[in-house]
Write a protein that holds these residues in place. Sequence first.
Motif, PDB file in Angstrom:
ATOM      1  N   GLY A  38       0.832  -1.291  -0.079  1.00  0.00           N
ATOM      2  CA  GLY A  38      -0.041  -0.037  -0.042  1.00  0.00           C
ATOM      3  C   GLY A  38       0.835   1.227  -0.110  1.00  0.00           C
ATOM      4  O   GLY A  38       0.273   2.518   0.286  1.00  0.00           O
ATOM      5  N   LEU A  39       2.063   1.018  -0.266  1.00  0.00           N
ATOM      6  CA  LEU A  39       2.906   2.490  -0.422  1.00  0.00           C
ATOM      7  C   LEU A  39       2.569   3.182  -1.604  1.00  0.00           C
ATOM      8  O   LEU A  39       2.216   2.552  -2.570  1.00  0.00           O
ATOM      9  CB  LEU A  39       4.355   1.977  -0.251  1.00  0.00           C
ATOM     10  N   ARG A  40       2.823   4.396  -1.415  1.00  0.00           N
ATOM     11  CA  ARG A  40       2.880   5.160  -2.455  1.00  0.00           C
ATOM     12  C   ARG A  40       4.320   5.405  -3.242  1.00  0.00           C
ATOM     13  O   ARG A  40       4.986   6.044  -2.188  1.00  0.00           O
ATOM     14  CB  ARG A  40       2.267   6.926  -2.211  1.00  0.00           C
ATOM     15  N   VAL A  41       4.526   5.164  -4.394  1.00  0.00           N
ATOM     16  CA  VAL A  41       5.865   4.908  -4.947  1.00  0.00           C
ATOM     17  C   VAL A  41       6.227   6.021  -5.995  1.00  0.00           C
ATOM     18  O   VAL A  41       5.540   6.481  -6.762  1.00  0.00           O
ATOM     19  CB  VAL A  41       5.955   3.692  -5.759  1.00  0.00           C
ATOM     20  N   VAL A  42       7.304   6.756  -5.611  1.00  0.00           N
ATOM     21  CA  VAL A  42       8.024   7.531  -6.595  1.00  0.00           C
ATOM     22  C   VAL A  42       9.148   6.636  -7.107  1.00  0.00           C
ATOM     23  O   VAL A  42      10.091   6.637  -6.440  1.00  0.00           O
ATOM     24  CB  VAL A  42       8.538   8.791  -5.812  1.00  0.00           C
ATOM     25  N   ASN A  43       9.061   6.331  -8.305  1.00  0.00           N
ATOM     26  CA  ASN A  43      10.169   5.263  -8.905  1.00  0.00           C
ATOM     27  C   ASN A  43      11.168   6.147  -9.643  1.00  0.00           C
ATOM     28  O   ASN A  43      11.034   6.810 -10.475  1.00  0.00           O
ATOM     29  CB  ASN A  43       9.476   4.283  -9.806  1.00  0.00           C
TER      30      ASN A  43
END
Length: 218
Positions: free
Chosen positions: A36-41
Amino acid sequence: MENVNHWKGRLWYAYGTSMTSTEYGKYVPVVEKLSGLRVVNKGIPASCLTPDGFDGRGGMKIAVTDPDDGKKEADLITVEVLPNEGPNVGGIYDTDGNSFCGCLNQCLRFLQENTAAQIVVIIMIGSNTYKPEDPHELRKIPNYEFAKIIEEVAHLNGVPVINAFCEAGFGYARVKNHDYQPDNIHLNDIGGLNMGNFIWSKLKDIPLWIGPGKAEDN
């Protein structure tokens, strides 16, 4: 008692090579879904920490040490390493800008000094063309030894490690037939599922880092 997922809804900055990147990476979406993490790749294909690595400029180090890309708001910062690094490994206490150990020490200390995120080093698998005992053509030591050196540098800085190279199950005898990797290193969907499941199995037990002013949010 139900386990609480402390990473759900948190902000994750994921730095690394093509193995992390949106172009080629397969494990990040799996971890994103499970956590459920919000990712900045921020994964960069062909990138490395060292100036003598595959990209010839240390592009990953440049990204990791950029103070203005939003990472100061992150709850989790991962630095995925091992592929693409050059021949100059150095020693674990090095802090120069030329050796791998020196560059990794610089990056981890920059992140600790400039963010309140939990920092985690991910030691990625290497090429499936090398047996565990084979010296790497550039570094002249087996990737197993390199993985152990990376782990030591992380531990020197008090940084948790997820050692996929040594623990994720992608041993040479399993991956040499390309069932999980379509080429010499990148993961296919089933490879990414296995890698993502492994990384989440470790990440879920790494606690949040509570920085100044953040206690009320937890």
